[in-house]
Design a protein around this motif. Structure first.
Motif, PDB file in Angstrom:
ATOM      1  N   LEU A   6       0.977  -1.153  -0.043  1.00  0.00           N
ATOM      2  CA  LEU A   6       0.005  -0.044  -0.018  1.00  0.00           C
ATOM      3  C   LEU A   6       0.937   1.312   0.022  1.00  0.00           C
ATOM      4  O   LEU A   6       1.825   1.278   0.731  1.00  0.00           O
ATOM      5  CB  LEU A   6      -0.799   0.125   1.202  1.00  0.00           C
ATOM      6  CG  LEU A   6      -2.023  -0.936   1.109  1.00  0.00           C
ATOM      7  CD1 LEU A   6      -2.007  -2.372   0.920  1.00  0.00           C
ATOM      8  CD2 LEU A   6      -2.691  -0.773   2.547  1.00  0.00           C
ATOM      9  N   LEU A   7       0.934   2.098  -0.978  1.00  0.00           N
ATOM     10  CA  LEU A   7       1.502   3.487  -0.910  1.00  0.00           C
ATOM     11  C   LEU A   7       0.459   4.537  -1.000  1.00  0.00           C
ATOM     12  O   LEU A   7      -0.604   4.755  -1.895  1.00  0.00           O
ATOM     13  CB  LEU A   7       2.123   3.406  -2.358  1.00  0.00           C
ATOM     14  CG  LEU A   7       2.986   2.170  -2.561  1.00  0.00           C
ATOM     15  CD1 LEU A   7       3.589   2.275  -3.946  1.00  0.00           C
ATOM     16  CD2 LEU A   7       4.219   2.464  -1.415  1.00  0.00           C
ATOM     17  N   ARG A   8       0.822   5.349  -0.147  1.00  0.00           N
ATOM     18  CA  ARG A   8       0.004   6.924   0.078  1.00  0.00           C
ATOM     19  C   ARG A   8       0.546   7.910  -0.950  1.00  0.00           C
ATOM     20  O   ARG A   8       1.435   7.794  -1.652  1.00  0.00           O
ATOM     21  CB  ARG A   8      -0.018   7.226   1.553  1.00  0.00           C
ATOM     22  CG  ARG A   8      -0.897   6.365   2.295  1.00  0.00           C
ATOM     23  CD  ARG A   8      -2.370   6.431   2.039  1.00  0.00           C
ATOM     24  NE  ARG A   8      -2.872   7.808   2.535  1.00  0.00           N
ATOM     25  CZ  ARG A   8      -4.134   8.332   2.751  1.00  0.00           C
ATOM     26  NH1 ARG A   8      -4.809   7.071   2.736  1.00  0.00           N
ATOM     27  NH2 ARG A   8      -4.542   9.631   2.866  1.00  0.00           N
ATOM     28  N   GLY A   9       0.123   9.013  -0.812  1.00  0.00           N
ATOM     29  CA  GLY A   9       0.302  10.243  -1.553  1.00  0.00           C
ATOM     30  C   GLY A   9       1.183  10.998  -0.947  1.00  0.00           C
ATOM     31  O   GLY A   9       1.807  10.770  -0.128  1.00  0.00           O
ATOM     32  N   LEU A  10       1.181  12.285  -1.689  1.00  0.00           N
ATOM     33  CA  LEU A  10       2.039  13.427  -1.292  1.00  0.00           C
ATOM     34  C   LEU A  10       1.996  13.810   0.472  1.00  0.00           C
ATOM     35  O   LEU A  10       0.997  14.075   0.830  1.00  0.00           O
ATOM     36  CB  LEU A  10       1.570  14.950  -1.933  1.00  0.00           C
ATOM     37  CG  LEU A  10       2.321  15.872  -1.771  1.00  0.00           C
ATOM     38  CD1 LEU A  10       3.733  15.731  -2.798  1.00  0.00           C
ATOM     39  CD2 LEU A  10       1.707  17.125  -2.482  1.00  0.00           C
ATOM     40  N   ASP A  37       6.159   3.285   3.505  1.00  0.00           N
ATOM     41  CA  ASP A  37       6.314   4.653   3.404  1.00  0.00           C
ATOM     42  C   ASP A  37       7.394   4.997   2.295  1.00  0.00           C
ATOM     43  O   ASP A  37       8.150   4.432   2.081  1.00  0.00           O
ATOM     44  CB  ASP A  37       6.903   5.270   5.000  1.00  0.00           C
ATOM     45  CG  ASP A  37       5.890   5.104   6.013  1.00  0.00           C
ATOM     46  OD1 ASP A  37       4.595   5.644   5.753  1.00  0.00           O
ATOM     47  OD2 ASP A  37       6.327   5.028   7.176  1.00  0.00           O
ATOM     48  N   LEU A  38       6.972   6.087   1.787  1.00  0.00           N
ATOM     49  CA  LEU A  38       8.035   6.498   0.956  1.00  0.00           C
ATOM     50  C   LEU A  38       8.926   7.466   1.678  1.00  0.00           C
ATOM     51  O   LEU A  38       8.700   8.207   2.736  1.00  0.00           O
ATOM     52  CB  LEU A  38       7.238   7.577  -0.226  1.00  0.00           C
ATOM     53  CG  LEU A  38       6.208   6.921  -1.070  1.00  0.00           C
ATOM     54  CD1 LEU A  38       5.669   8.003  -1.938  1.00  0.00           C
ATOM     55  CD2 LEU A  38       6.856   5.761  -2.047  1.00  0.00           C
ATOM     56  N   PRO A  39      10.405   7.342   1.200  1.00  0.00           N
ATOM     57  CA  PRO A  39      11.360   8.288   1.892  1.00  0.00           C
ATOM     58  C   PRO A  39      10.937   9.528   2.289  1.00  0.00           C
ATOM     59  O   PRO A  39      10.212  10.471   1.255  1.00  0.00           O
ATOM     60  CB  PRO A  39      12.690   8.073   0.808  1.00  0.00           C
ATOM     61  CG  PRO A  39      12.245   7.012   0.121  1.00  0.00           C
ATOM     62  CD  PRO A  39      10.714   6.694   0.199  1.00  0.00           C
ATOM     63  N   ALA A  77      -2.258   1.727  -4.457  1.00  0.00           N
ATOM     64  CA  ALA A  77      -1.610   3.146  -4.179  1.00  0.00           C
ATOM     65  C   ALA A  77      -2.626   4.230  -4.805  1.00  0.00           C
ATOM     66  O   ALA A  77      -3.402   4.090  -5.729  1.00  0.00           O
ATOM     67  CB  ALA A  77      -0.302   3.145  -5.078  1.00  0.00           C
ATOM     68  N   MET A  78      -2.812   5.392  -3.992  1.00  0.00           N
ATOM     69  CA  MET A  78      -3.333   6.685  -4.428  1.00  0.00           C
ATOM     70  C   MET A  78      -2.384   7.858  -4.669  1.00  0.00           C
ATOM     71  O   MET A  78      -1.346   8.078  -4.069  1.00  0.00           O
ATOM     72  CB  MET A  78      -4.384   6.844  -3.516  1.00  0.00           C
ATOM     73  CG  MET A  78      -3.773   7.263  -2.047  1.00  0.00           C
ATOM     74  SD  MET A  78      -5.179   7.660  -0.899  1.00  0.00           S
ATOM     75  CE  MET A  78      -5.673   9.224  -1.635  1.00  0.00           C
ATOM     76  N   SER A  79      -3.012   8.525  -5.598  1.00  0.00           N
ATOM     77  CA  SER A  79      -2.242  10.115  -5.765  1.00  0.00           C
ATOM     78  C   SER A  79      -1.012   9.648  -6.152  1.00  0.00           C
ATOM     79  O   SER A  79      -0.475   8.905  -7.116  1.00  0.00           O
ATOM     80  CB  SER A  79      -2.418  10.826  -4.627  1.00  0.00           C
ATOM     81  OG  SER A  79      -2.178  12.146  -4.844  1.00  0.00           O
ATOM     82  N   LEU A  80       0.157  10.224  -5.515  1.00  0.00           N
ATOM     83  CA  LEU A  80       1.480  10.342  -5.745  1.00  0.00           C
ATOM     84  C   LEU A  80       1.862   8.870  -5.861  1.00  0.00           C
ATOM     85  O   LEU A  80       2.774   8.324  -6.593  1.00  0.00           O
ATOM     86  CB  LEU A  80       2.387  11.096  -4.805  1.00  0.00           C
ATOM     87  CG  LEU A  80       3.804  11.093  -5.003  1.00  0.00           C
ATOM     88  CD1 LEU A  80       4.584  11.257  -6.414  1.00  0.00           C
ATOM     89  CD2 LEU A  80       4.621  11.828  -3.988  1.00  0.00           C
TER      90      LEU A  80
END
Length: 254
Positions: A6-10, A37-39, A77-80
């Motif tokens: 699962l990947l979130r956005g900005l 989490d993205l870096p 995943a959403m958005s970014l």
């Protein structure tokens, strides 16, 4: 058994999935689910955010390798985060088996004023550049991303606590915004198994952006009638049901 990432956005992190993550796991009890989490965000908020979507993809691949979580992956995943999922599908070979993309928008399929509604420019710039209390910031985020603000009584306090514990720096927020603005998706679908979910009443990104991607790539898109940009917040069970049906259809086809 599928491994879901699962990947979130900005500037958002794993904690911002809220109750959705548990609903998702409950609906797919034989699958494994990991919110990554993205870096620059979440547990990685002290790291420098890559200034490109390909850089974010590389960071995700390395993080999973360190954890010993092997492909293939299914990405939700959403958005970014959905841009990251698209690029991951393009470069990852057999690593990605399927993607669900929520309320995303990419060049070359939609113009900038569709990808980010102009009425939100000032509010977003203030979020990035003006120092404000955490609760005030999250109230603005909720107003921009939800169409059910009155029903999310405790979410602002929850998000403010997350921001206080794991703040995203202004520099990282701008790098993420720059990465999203520059990213250009492939002309053809990078993957066979893809589903797009869109909010028809998205106040941040026009819902037509998902439809434009679906039309260009000849992939299915399902629209929600009233939710805002944060579709998993406004109607988590609807999202779960769409994914469950899509998974079941894929199992039947195979």
């Amino acid at each position: 058994m599928r491994q879901w990432i699962l990947l979130r956005g900005l500037t958002r992190e794993a904690a911002h999935w809220g109750a959705f993550a548990a609903d998702f796991e409950h609906a797919l009890p034989h699958d494994r689910v990991l919110a990554l989490d993205l870096p620059g965000n979440g547990q990685l908020h002290r790291q420098r955010s890559p200034a490109s979507v390909p850089g974010m993809v590389q960071a995700c691949r390395e993080a999973l390798a360190v954890r010993g979580i092997a492909p293939p992956y299914h990405l939700l995943a959403m958005s970014l985060g959905a841009m990251v999922a698209i690029e991951w599908s393009r470069v990852g070979g057999q690593e990605v088996a399927g993607c669900v993309l929520i309320n995303t928008s990419v060049r070359p399929f939609s113009p900038l004023h569709h990808r980010l509604r102009p009425r939100n420019y000032a509010a977003l710039l203030q979020l990035a550049l003006r120092a404000q209390p955490a609760e005030a910031i999250e109230e603005t985020v909720l107003r921009l991303t939800s169409n059910r603000v009155a029903e999310h009584g405790s979410v602002v306090q929850d998000w403010a606590a997350v921001r206080a514990q794991r703040p995203v720096s202004t520099a990282n927020a701008l790098r993420q915004l720059w990465a999203a603005a520059r990213y250009r998706a492939p002309a053809a679908a990078p993957l066979e198994r893809m589903l797009l979910l869109a909010s028809r009443s998205d106040g941040l990104v026009r819902g037509e952006c998902s439809a434009a991607i679906a039309n260009a790539w000849q992939r299915p898109v399902v629209s929600h009638p009233f939710a805002g940009h944060d579709l998993p917040l406004d109607d988590p069970l609807w999202v779960v049901e769409q994914v469950r049906r899509w998974v079941a259809e894929g199992a039947t086809e195979s």
